[in-house]
Design a protein around this motif. Sequence first.
Motif, mmCIF file in Angstrom:
data_model
loop_
_atom_site.group_PDB
_atom_site.id
_atom_site.type_symbol
_atom_site.label_atom_id
_atom_site.label_comp_id
_atom_site.label_asym_id
_atom_site.label_seq_id
_atom_site.Cartn_x
_atom_site.Cartn_y
_atom_site.Cartn_z
ATOM 1 N N ARG A 83 0.836 -1.205 0.000
ATOM 2 C CA ARG A 83 0.000 0.000 0.000
ATOM 3 C C ARG A 83 0.872 1.257 0.000
ATOM 4 N N ALA A 84 1.960 1.257 0.773
ATOM 5 C CA ALA A 84 2.840 2.422 0.812
ATOM 6 C C ALA A 84 3.460 2.677 -0.565
ATOM 7 N N ILE A 138 10.850 -0.202 3.331
ATOM 8 C CA ILE A 138 10.761 0.505 4.616
ATOM 9 C C ILE A 138 9.639 -0.069 5.468
ATOM 10 N N GLU A 139 8.471 -0.201 4.895
ATOM 11 C CA GLU A 139 7.335 -0.742 5.648
ATOM 12 C C GLU A 139 7.542 -2.209 6.006
ATOM 13 N N TRP A 142 -4.708 10.077 -3.096
ATOM 14 C CA TRP A 142 -4.568 8.709 -3.593
ATOM 15 C C TRP A 142 -4.238 7.759 -2.443
ATOM 16 N N ALA A 143 -3.473 8.236 -1.454
ATOM 17 C CA ALA A 143 -3.184 7.412 -0.278
ATOM 18 C C ALA A 143 -4.476 7.029 0.438
ATOM 19 N N LEU A 144 -5.434 7.944 0.461
ATOM 20 C CA LEU A 144 -6.728 7.654 1.078
ATOM 21 C C LEU A 144 -7.432 6.519 0.341
ATOM 22 N N VAL A 145 -7.397 6.566 -0.980
ATOM 23 C CA VAL A 145 -8.025 5.509 -1.776
ATOM 24 C C VAL A 145 -7.336 4.170 -1.526
ATOM 25 N N VAL A 146 -6.009 4.172 -1.560
ATOM 26 C CA VAL A 146 -5.246 2.943 -1.349
ATOM 27 C C VAL A 146 -5.480 2.385 0.047
ATOM 28 N N VAL A 150 -0.668 7.246 4.040
ATOM 29 C CA VAL A 150 -1.206 5.893 4.124
ATOM 30 C C VAL A 150 -0.696 5.165 5.372
ATOM 31 N N VAL A 151 0.523 5.500 5.810
ATOM 32 C CA VAL A 151 1.122 4.818 6.955
ATOM 33 C C VAL A 151 0.318 5.065 8.224
ATOM 34 N N TYR A 152 -0.297 6.232 8.338
ATOM 35 C CA TYR A 152 -1.020 6.589 9.558
ATOM 36 C C TYR A 152 -2.341 5.825 9.707
ATOM 37 N N GLY A 153 -2.808 5.218 8.639
ATOM 38 C CA GLY A 153 -4.061 4.476 8.724
ATOM 39 C C GLY A 153 -3.891 2.993 8.943
#
Length: 558
Positions: free
Chosen positions: A34-35, A392-393, A171-175, A65-68
């Motif tokens: 996702r990241a 990283i993730e 886009w991060a929200l969508v992913v 995206v990482v915060y979700g």
Amino acid sequence: MTASDPSALPPRPRRRQLFVAVPSVGPRWPGGLRAALAFGVPALALLALGFPTEALLTAAGGFAVVYGEGRPFRSRWSVVLWAGLALVLSATVGGLVGQYADPRNSVVGAVLVVVVLTVQGTVATFVVDALRLGPPGAFFFVLTCAIATIVPQSGVTAWVNSACVALGALWALVVSMAPALRDASKPERDAVAAAERSVTAFGEARTAGDPAVGARHRAAVAVDRAWAALHDAEIPARRIDDPLVLRLRGVHLDFARIIGDAPLDPEHASDTVHVTPDHTPSVPMSRPTIRFRLLRALHVDSHATTTALRVFCASAASGAIAVVAGLGRPDWAVIGAVLVLQQGLDRPRGTVRALHRLVGTAAGVVLFAIVFSLSPSGFVLVLLLMALQFLIELVIARNYGIAVMFITPLALLIGGASHPGAQAWPLATERLVETCIGVLCALASMWVVARHAHRRCLLWCDGRVLDACRRTADLLRSVTPTHPDAMTARRDVQFELVGAAFAAGHAVSDDREWTSARWDSHLRVDAAGYDLLSACWRTDDGAMLAEPERWADAAPRP
């Protein structure tokens, strides 16, 4: 006060073990994917449209995206959205500073960058710590602001940069929300399952005759997080007899039974609880409000205040040294300081974090120099950055030093457009020197600033536990444990217990001699709080708590 045997304290973490440890934390590749996609898709789209520089800038918005990760989907969208807005604001502030006060060609501009990043890092660290939001913390906001200060040198205005960050965040929200199409309740189920495992481990330790203070704390935190997940998903509000609610309620009752060394009434077991018009099972309330948590932390002895103070001192000092030394990027010194201190780790873990930062950065700048010397561009560069974000993730929860090895070239390559014609190895060397300054200032701040803050924090937290217990017990003289006011008071007791346990852990690591003299008193405070909560849980719905004066009048003094 009689001192405890230091050997009775929880073991102090070993630095060598922390440095090389690579613990198993479950599958991380979905979050890594996702990241990577959060940045890659909009970057590839802009690249195809002929905007190569702007394409790289969407990476900062993709950090949202990482915060979700791990949050229920009913609340995840708002968390990612707020994180995205904060990233856009950080980019805007940094872009305006870089546009009107060039930090590379002006001492005033360099000083302004240091001031802005220091203030931002201090405030963000305090807020994240006070709200107990956990990783990734304030780092990505400071990094985004720092990158934005040099973007104008590549010919991109602050507003265009902010628009690119906003595109990445959207886009991060969508992913981030896409997995809900496949399994919309997975985060809540995982949280409840984690609570079950922790309570089972606590029960096994108690059965073996171990006081299991650490296991009790881990179980309490896991149960608390599970309830927070269910409330974030709005499950109790929509359906009080949802299987997950009843399952977690059974886990919580088991936890209370283990604490009280009492058998669990079969009537309360999760598989036999029935919801009828005259019997609605009680569930804990959601976490305290943002206002409550921020006001609570506005105290000189709170962990959030101490952490923010150390971040401020280290950031200001490292930035000032970098400016005086005439280094090209004082922001890298500030970033190094913030990254080491932002989580407010105890000194053994904080020292390891600093070593991870140094070693990881050294390896990372070598990797950057090799890649930068090959002059990657276009789709190759975007795909490379996607691979770095994935890696990283994948490793950041296992070993921070390995993660830094990938974070460093990621940040440097994103800002690479501002260094036309630069030589790879001199650039890498300068970044390493700036990082060393930041890390050394962070270490000095950790060991010198508010040196005995852990003592005051533990005493303050234990005092808050007892105050919360007394208020709750006084209230329970006149209302039942399931009364809304009592449920709020019980929630506050649990919140303070978790804070006191964290404070005790820091004191054990930072100052064993002092903590050994305080340990028995802390355990009595800890036991008083959990005994009160256990008694409330074991009281039949609608019944009054027996002998509330036991806690109101006889709670130990810190």
